[in-house]
Design a protein around this motif. Structure first.
Motif, short mmCIF file in Angstrom:
data_model
loop_
_atom_site.label_atom_id
_atom_site.label_comp_id
_atom_site.label_asym_id
_atom_site.label_seq_id
_atom_site.Cartn_x
_atom_site.Cartn_y
_atom_site.Cartn_z
N UNK A 182 56.18 -44.87 15.40
CA UNK A 182 55.03 -44.45 14.60
C UNK A 182 53.84 -44.01 15.44
N UNK A 183 53.31 -44.87 16.35
CA UNK A 183 52.19 -44.46 17.21
C UNK A 183 52.51 -43.24 18.07
N UNK A 184 53.74 -43.19 18.60
CA UNK A 184 54.10 -42.02 19.41
C UNK A 184 54.10 -40.76 18.55
N UNK A 185 54.56 -40.87 17.29
CA UNK A 185 54.58 -39.72 16.40
C UNK A 185 53.19 -39.16 16.18
N UNK A 186 52.22 -40.06 16.05
CA UNK A 186 50.83 -39.61 15.87
C UNK A 186 50.36 -38.83 17.10
N UNK A 236 38.17 -37.85 26.71
CA UNK A 236 36.94 -38.47 26.19
C UNK A 236 37.10 -38.94 24.74
N UNK A 237 37.78 -38.15 23.94
CA UNK A 237 37.76 -38.38 22.49
C UNK A 237 39.03 -39.00 21.91
N UNK A 238 40.05 -39.27 22.72
CA UNK A 238 41.33 -39.77 22.21
C UNK A 238 41.19 -41.01 21.32
N UNK A 239 40.40 -42.04 21.71
CA UNK A 239 40.28 -43.22 20.84
C UNK A 239 39.71 -42.89 19.47
N UNK A 240 38.73 -41.98 19.44
CA UNK A 240 38.10 -41.63 18.17
C UNK A 240 39.05 -40.80 17.30
N UNK A 248 46.24 -48.71 20.40
CA UNK A 248 46.10 -48.48 21.84
C UNK A 248 47.25 -47.67 22.42
N UNK A 249 48.46 -47.91 21.93
CA UNK A 249 49.61 -47.15 22.42
C UNK A 249 49.45 -45.66 22.11
N UNK A 250 49.00 -45.35 20.90
CA UNK A 250 48.82 -43.96 20.50
C UNK A 250 47.77 -43.27 21.36
N UNK A 251 46.69 -43.99 21.68
CA UNK A 251 45.63 -43.44 22.54
C UNK A 251 46.19 -43.14 23.93
N UNK A 252 46.95 -44.07 24.49
CA UNK A 252 47.54 -43.87 25.82
C UNK A 252 48.50 -42.69 25.82
N UNK A 253 49.38 -42.62 24.81
CA UNK A 253 50.32 -41.50 24.72
C UNK A 253 49.57 -40.17 24.64
N UNK A 254 48.51 -40.14 23.82
CA UNK A 254 47.77 -38.90 23.63
C UNK A 254 47.08 -38.45 24.91
N UNK A 255 46.51 -39.39 25.66
CA UNK A 255 45.83 -39.02 26.91
C UNK A 255 46.82 -38.42 27.91
N UNK A 256 48.02 -38.97 27.97
CA UNK A 256 49.03 -38.42 28.88
C UNK A 256 49.48 -37.04 28.42
N UNK A 257 49.76 -36.92 27.13
CA UNK A 257 50.27 -35.66 26.57
C UNK A 257 49.23 -34.54 26.56
N UNK A 258 47.95 -34.88 26.77
CA UNK A 258 46.90 -33.85 26.76
C UNK A 258 47.05 -32.85 27.90
N UNK A 259 47.86 -33.18 28.91
CA UNK A 259 48.07 -32.26 30.03
C UNK A 259 49.09 -31.16 29.69
N UNK A 260 49.80 -31.31 28.58
CA UNK A 260 50.85 -30.35 28.24
C UNK A 260 50.32 -28.92 28.04
N UNK A 261 49.21 -28.69 27.29
CA UNK A 261 48.75 -27.30 27.13
C UNK A 261 48.47 -26.58 28.46
N UNK A 263 60.68 -47.02 30.52
CA UNK A 263 59.24 -47.07 30.29
C UNK A 263 58.83 -46.71 28.87
N UNK A 264 59.79 -46.50 27.98
CA UNK A 264 59.48 -46.24 26.58
C UNK A 264 58.72 -44.95 26.37
N UNK A 265 57.70 -45.00 25.49
CA UNK A 265 56.94 -43.80 25.14
C UNK A 265 56.19 -43.20 26.30
N UNK A 266 55.68 -44.05 27.21
CA UNK A 266 54.97 -43.54 28.39
C UNK A 266 55.92 -42.74 29.27
#
Length: 438
Positions: A258-262, A320-324, A335-348, A392-395
């Protein structure tokens, strides 16, 4: 001396078809993004994070089948339309071929899902959601964006797309109140898209004088044969870019899925930036390559640089804005979703590295280069994601996806240079030359 002449370049910019194409594609994708962002918290609050993960998993599976339905026409059709704009008979034949080919593939995909789900026991955890999501196969089959993209007349598509997405949002808000109605989420998306597609096809037939006829079976088979390499390349590319969620479902529980999907849904929205830019300029790049090759390289270099700058901006913004963002969408601090999103932000950014190479491949029709490169990096993605996800799962999966984009760029550049050394050299010379940006 009057200031008027100095303003002419800006006037021409706003009249330029590629710029208008980019604006309308931006409006189309912006409406998709906006509605997706609004729909996510509504769905999560109604069905829960775990059930949202199942909705997203069913969506990913249908998108995998939609690669078969699309069969690479999103890559080949805009160029064919752009180069035959003055020939109504040729356009009618081409449009009819593509539509009937895609409808045939959609029907075959529906049958395959039924066999796998109802007779072979696959998709047990989300079969009901998946079956109702199958309408997306036919919304893909009737999608005519490739036609308007080739014609560089996307304004009607942007209006229709925005209208159908608003209708989808209204249906989700009114009819999905609990996990029991989760099967309707993707169904409403496909239903509203299908209605809009029929409207656009009616416009193409009645206003643009394109005859929609049933072509002979041999023409359909010939059309499919010509696109086999593009289809296989699209399949490999989909696996490499979007197959992560399916892989994660083998190793992780719904609580992680679920968090990774978000995070993945947001990241894939952000990844649309380089895709959007390449789609917008493809018709114009094709024409420039065959008619004004010197301008082609300068044009492509400017687009590449702009794409990379956008990627850098996205990274800074998300860090900067991932938690919000997660709090706004999920309604809670994940917290897992925030961490996943920060890592995935490098994709673009890393996916934008390959934009120039991909456009050169498409305009020069180097289908074998595309085929070879996509399958090499898809095999890498499967290997890396399986190993890293297990440990390492989702990370691990997020890191595997980013490294796949880097490998994609390196492999594509090497293979393309071997095939088109002069073209690749001219592009990178233009990219690193200050005169290209003057």
């Amino acid at each position: 001396m009057s200031d008027k002449p100095s303003q002419l370049p800006y006037i021409y910019l706003f009249r330029h078809k590629s710029f208008l194409n980019l604006i309308f594609l931006f409006l189309i994708q912006s409406s998709n993004i906006l509605v997706s962002i609004i729909a996510m918290p509504i769905l999560i609050r109604a069905v829960g994070v775990e059930e949202f993960g199942r909705i997203n998993l069913a969506f990913s599976v249908v998108l995998l089948f939609n690669v078969l339905v699309g069969f690479g026409y999103n890559l080949s059709a805009p160029k064919n339309i752009a180069l035959n704009q003055g020939n109504l008979n040729a356009l009618s034949e081409k449009v009819s071929e593509i539509l009937w080919s895609k409808l045939s593939l959609a029907s075959a995909s529906l049958l395959l899902i039924a066999v796998l789900g109802f007779f072979c026991g696959y998709f047990e955890d989300f079969l009901l959601i998946l079956w109702w999501s199958a309408i997306l196969l036919f919304s893909e089959a009737t999608n005519s964006v490739w036609f308007f993209q080739g014609k560089e007349r996307l304004h009607w598509v942007s209006v229709v797309n925005a209208s159908t997405k608003l209708l989808y949002l209204l249906l989700v808000f009114l009819f999905i109140q609990s996990a029991n109605e989760s099967y309707l989420a993707n169904f409403f998306l496909g239903l509203t898209a299908l209605a809009g597609n029929f409207g656009l096809l009616f416009f193409v037939h009645s206003k643009m004088k394109i005859r929609l006829v049933r072509p002979k079976l041999l023409r359909i088979l010939h059309s499919l044969k010509n696109n086999v390499l593009l289809f296989l390349s699209s399949l490999a590319s989909y696996i490499a870019i979007n197959g992560g969620l399916i892989i994660l479902s083998f190793f992780a529980s719904a609580a992680v899925l679920g968090p990774y999907s978000i995070a993945e849904r947001i990241a894939m929205v952000l990844r649309m930036a380089p895709v959007l830019i390449s789609q917008a300029i493809f018709p114009r790049a094709s024409i420039l390559y065959y008619e004004e090759k010197n301008k082609f390289f300068s044009f492509l270099a400017k687009v590449e640089l702009a794409t990379l700058l956008i990627g850098l901006f996205i990274i800074v913004f998300i860090q900067v804005s991932a938690p919000y963002i997660v709090q706004l969408i999920a309604g809670e601090n994940l917290e897992n979703a925030v961490l996943f999103l920060k890592i995935l932000s490098f994709i673009p950014l890393v996916s934008g590295l390959n934009l120039g190479n991909m456009l050169i491949i498409l305009v020069t029709e180097e289908k074998k280069v595309l085929f070879n490169s996509t399958w090499v990096f898809s095999i890498y993605m499967l290997t890396a994601s399986l190993i890293l996800t297990e440990y390492y799962g989702g990370v691990g999966l997020a890191v595997a996806l980013i490294s796949t984009e880097v490998v994609m760029f390196v492999i594509t550049a090497i293979l393309l240079y071997r095939k088109k050394p002069s073209t690749v050299s001219q592009f990178y010379h233009a990219l690193f030359s200050s005169r290209s940006y003057s």
